[in-house]
Design a protein around this motif. Structure first.
Motif, PDB file in Angstrom:
ATOM      1  N   LEU A 172       0.832  -1.206   0.000  1.00 16.55           N
ATOM      2  CA  LEU A 172       0.000   0.000   0.000  1.00 16.55           C
ATOM      3  C   LEU A 172       0.863   1.250   0.000  1.00 16.55           C
ATOM      4  N   THR A 173       0.294   2.339  -0.500  1.00 14.80           N
ATOM      5  CA  THR A 173       0.951   3.639  -0.444  1.00 14.80           C
ATOM      6  C   THR A 173       0.282   4.464   0.647  1.00 14.80           C
TER       7      THR A 173
ATOM      8  N   THR B 102      -1.141   7.595   2.230  1.00 16.84           N
ATOM      9  CA  THR B 102      -1.670   8.845   1.680  1.00 16.84           C
ATOM     10  C   THR B 102      -2.078   9.835   2.762  1.00 16.84           C
ATOM     11  N   ASN B 103      -1.964   9.426   4.033  1.00 18.30           N
ATOM     12  CA  ASN B 103      -2.290  10.365   5.104  1.00 18.30           C
ATOM     13  C   ASN B 103      -1.150  11.367   5.280  1.00 18.30           C
TER      14      ASN B 103
ATOM     15  N   ARG C 217       4.355  10.062   4.244  1.00 19.49           N
ATOM     16  CA  ARG C 217       3.359  10.187   3.186  1.00 19.49           C
ATOM     17  C   ARG C 217       4.005   9.905   1.825  1.00 19.49           C
TER      18      ARG C 217
ATOM     19  N   LYS D 217      -5.462  -3.049   5.720  1.00 16.31           N
ATOM     20  CA  LYS D 217      -5.577  -2.380   4.418  1.00 16.31           C
ATOM     21  C   LYS D 217      -6.638  -1.289   4.487  1.00 16.31           C
ATOM     22  N   THR D 218      -7.779  -1.617   5.079  1.00 15.69           N
ATOM     23  CA  THR D 218      -8.862  -0.646   5.222  1.00 15.69           C
ATOM     24  C   THR D 218      -8.415   0.546   6.062  1.00 15.69           C
TER      25      THR D 218
ATOM     26  N   VAL E 175      -5.316   1.725   6.523  1.00 18.60           N
ATOM     27  CA  VAL E 175      -4.370   2.548   5.760  1.00 18.60           C
ATOM     28  C   VAL E 175      -5.101   3.334   4.673  1.00 18.60           C
ATOM     29  N   GLU E 176      -6.005   2.674   3.954  1.00 16.22           N
ATOM     30  CA  GLU E 176      -6.728   3.336   2.865  1.00 16.22           C
ATOM     31  C   GLU E 176      -7.675   4.416   3.369  1.00 16.22           C
ATOM     32  N   SER E 177      -8.095   4.318   4.631  1.00 10.93           N
ATOM     33  CA  SER E 177      -8.960   5.350   5.216  1.00 10.93           C
ATOM     34  C   SER E 177      -8.139   6.530   5.733  1.00 10.93           C
ATOM     35  N   ARG E 178      -6.816   6.487   5.494  1.00 13.94           N
ATOM     36  CA  ARG E 178      -5.883   7.520   5.965  1.00 13.94           C
ATOM     37  C   ARG E 178      -5.952   7.643   7.482  1.00 13.94           C
TER      38      ARG E 178
END
Length: 93
Positions: free
Chosen positions: A6-7, A9-10, A60, A81-82, A84-87
């Motif tokens: 994952l990248t 993004t927060n 970031r 994953k969720t 991280v993706e939710s920042r």
């Protein structure tokens, strides 16, 4: 074994509050979970240890890899994953 790349993004990556949330979430699972900073080429560290996660220097835009191995590995990967993706619940990015 399950894994995801994952990248971040927060705003601050895996520092302070986001790192604490990450570790607390990982600790809910029985599986062995590691995380590494692909961008910096760090070795994997225990995702349930706050000091280890902070040593990754994951900022970031950095790419991280999470690996889970154990009885609830699929759930662990989906949940992290969720998160991280939710920042990490931060508004904006």
């Amino acid at each position: 074994m399950q894994q995801v790349t994952l990248t971040l993004t927060n705003a601050v990556g895996l520092h302070a509050r986001p790192a604490a949330l990450f570790v607390q979430t990982a600790a809910r699972f029985r599986s062995n979970i590691t995380v590494r900073n692909v961008t910096r080429g760090t070795p994997p560290v225990n995702a349930k240890a706050i000091l280890a996660v902070l040593t990754l220097g994951a900022e970031r835009g950095h790419v991280i890899e999470i690996i889970a191995e154990g009885p609830d590995e699929a759930d662990a990967i989906i949940t992290l994953k969720t998160l991280v993706e939710s920042r990490f619940g931060e508004d904006g990015g």
